[in-house]
Scaffold this active site. Structure first.
Site, PDB file in Angstrom:
ATOM      1  CB  ALA A 155      -0.928  -0.007   1.203  1.00 14.93           C
ATOM      2  CB  THR A 174      -0.498   6.668   2.124  1.00 11.99           C
ATOM      3  OG1 THR A 174      -1.807   7.241   2.032  1.00 11.99           O
ATOM      4  CG2 THR A 174      -0.580   5.188   1.746  1.00 11.99           C
ATOM      5  CG  ASN A 231       7.365  -4.231 -10.625  1.00 13.89           C
ATOM      6  OD1 ASN A 231       6.847  -5.212 -10.104  1.00 13.89           O
ATOM      7  ND2 ASN A 231       8.559  -3.791 -10.241  1.00 13.89           N
ATOM      8  CB  SER A 263       6.944   9.324   1.296  1.00 14.59           C
ATOM      9  OG  SER A 263       6.651   8.666   0.082  1.00 14.59           O
ATOM     10  CE  LYS A 264       7.536   2.597  -1.044  1.00 17.53           C
ATOM     11  NZ  LYS A 264       6.482   1.684  -0.526  1.00 17.53           N
ATOM     12  CB  THR A 300      10.709   2.296  -5.026  1.00 22.09           C
ATOM     13  OG1 THR A 300      11.170   2.795  -6.289  1.00 22.09           O
ATOM     14  CG2 THR A 300      10.773   3.432  -4.016  1.00 22.09           C
ATOM     15  CG  ASP A 301      14.696   1.496  -8.706  1.00 23.88           C
ATOM     16  OD1 ASP A 301      13.653   2.175  -8.561  1.00 23.88           O
ATOM     17  OD2 ASP A 301      15.094   1.105  -9.814  1.00 23.88           O
ATOM     18  CD  GLU A 302      10.954   6.371  -8.457  1.00 21.49           C
ATOM     19  OE1 GLU A 302      10.880   7.589  -8.196  1.00 21.49           O
ATOM     20  OE2 GLU A 302      10.065   5.744  -9.053  1.00 21.49           O
ATOM     21  CE1 TYR A 337       6.442   5.927  -4.233  1.00 24.99           C
ATOM     22  CE2 TYR A 337       8.143   6.220  -5.910  1.00 24.99           C
ATOM     23  CZ  TYR A 337       7.348   5.393  -5.144  1.00 24.99           C
ATOM     24  OH  TYR A 337       7.459   4.025  -5.277  1.00 24.99           O
ATOM     25  NE  ARG A 391      12.928   5.992 -14.467  1.00 17.34           N
ATOM     26  CZ  ARG A 391      13.731   7.039 -14.562  1.00 17.34           C
ATOM     27  NH1 ARG A 391      14.995   6.893 -14.953  1.00 17.34           N
ATOM     28  NH2 ARG A 391      13.288   8.248 -14.255  1.00 17.34           N
TER      29      ARG A 391
END
Length: 339
Positions: A82, A100, A183, A156-157, A125-127, A153, A217
């Site tokens: 999520a 979130t 993905n 936050s991850k 994520t790889d980001e 983003y 990517r």
């Protein structure tokens, strides 16, 4: 095992649900999803007919809902997909990403700790690593690469990852983290590059490409990703991070041209637009660790995967046309209203 899959009505989460129902029919799967704009219950239509699957609508940041669910179900494993995940949306409104992706993760970690989950797995994520220069093809992200985020983003991850590792160190919560490359595959929400290009090309609409389309990517077919997570939750070392990469580096413009070729459309549909703020140039993952420890390698080449993906979108036009029209938002009401 009883497994909680959060965000299971989204792209990767739904593919994971289907993978697990097929691969491990002995397991019970519970999906918790808030059904925000990117959550589509229609995606889970086949899963809803399986007696080993249960859907619950709820927000991972809602502590009361999460605790009630954990108390009732007593999960063995939690897999947290999520997340708000679209970079452009995070630039426009960072706050919902923090609520979130950070606070929601904290609620889940607290519940996993309180109710004794044997494994909490954070899908990242790889980001979080930032980006790599285009002129250094020898460089790859490893699990030791410092975090260096570029967008709200990815920040936050990264925060969620650090919080997850802190719960391992502070509370001895058995956690693992996976960081994947881009993905692609079935059920991909049509705001992302590949499904957007497919949908626009089929409708003879312009294909918007950021900048000159040179951003690179590392593309990972979603089923390969699901298989990797399954291996991690069953055999991965607690407290460890695992990178999951596809060995499929492609420039965005080359991906777009390949899709046009698959669909028999002309390149005159390509339209170059103003580049995204802080746009990362190159992502590339070194998956040596997960290969050495768990025997995982990607099985789907990009040429094969993109053909399968294009075919899926051709065979499932109603699914993505309902999303574009907005009708998919009514599916929950159709399924549950009056029950």
């Amino acid at each position: 095992m009883k497994i909680l899959v959060t965000g299971g009505a989204g792209f990767i989460g739904a593919n994971f649900v289907y993978y697990m129902l097929e691969k491990h029919p002995e397991d019970d799967i519970v999906c918790l999803d808030a059904l925000t704009y990117a959550g589509n219950l229609e995606t889970l239509e086949k899963a809803l007919k399986n007696s080993k699957f249960k859907f619950v609508r709820g927000d991972i940041a809602d502590r009361a809902t999460v605790n009630e669910l954990f108390a009732a179900e007593k999960f063995d494993v939690v897999v947290n997909f999520a997340a708000e995940s679209h970079v452009d949306r995070s630039i426009l409104n960072p706050e919902i990403f923090l609520v979130t992706n950070v606070l929601g993760t904290q609620v889940l970690l607290d519940a996993a700790k309180e109710y004794g989950a044997a494994r909490y797995h954070q899908v990242s994520t790889d980001e979080v690593y930032g980006d790599l220069p285009l002129d250094r093809p020898d460089l790859f992200f490893t699990e030791e690469t410092p975090i260096h985020t570029s967008s709200p983003y990815s920040a936050s991850k990264a925060a969620a990852d650090l919080l997850t590792l802190a719960y391992y160190r502070t509370y001895n919560l058995p956690v693992t983290i996976s960081r994947c490359s881009n993905n692609y595959g079935p059920y991909h929400f049509p705001e992302k590059l590949i499904p957007l290009m497919i949908a626009n090309a089929l409708n003879d609409k312009p294909l918007p490409v950021y900048g000159e389309g040179k951003n690179v990517r590392d593309w990972l077919y979603v089923t390969d990703h699901c298989r990797a997570i399954d291996l991690i939750i069953r055999g991965g070392k607690v407290g460890e991070v695992y990178n999951i990469g596809g060995h499929n580096e492609k420039a965005n413009i080359d991906v777009v041209k390949l899709i046009l070729k698959e669909l028999g459309k002309g390149e005159e549909l390509i339209t170059y637009v103003t580049d995204r703020k802080g746009h990362d140039m190159r992502y590339a993952i070194d998956p040596t660790k997960i290969h050495n420890e768990l025997g995982w390698l990607p099985e789907t080449s990009f040429d094969t995967g993109i053909k399968q993906t294009v075919k899926w979108y051709l065979d499932n036009r109603t699914w993505w046309e309902n999303i574009i029209s907005g009708e998919y938002m009514d599916y929950y009401k159709k399924m549950y209203e009056g029950r």
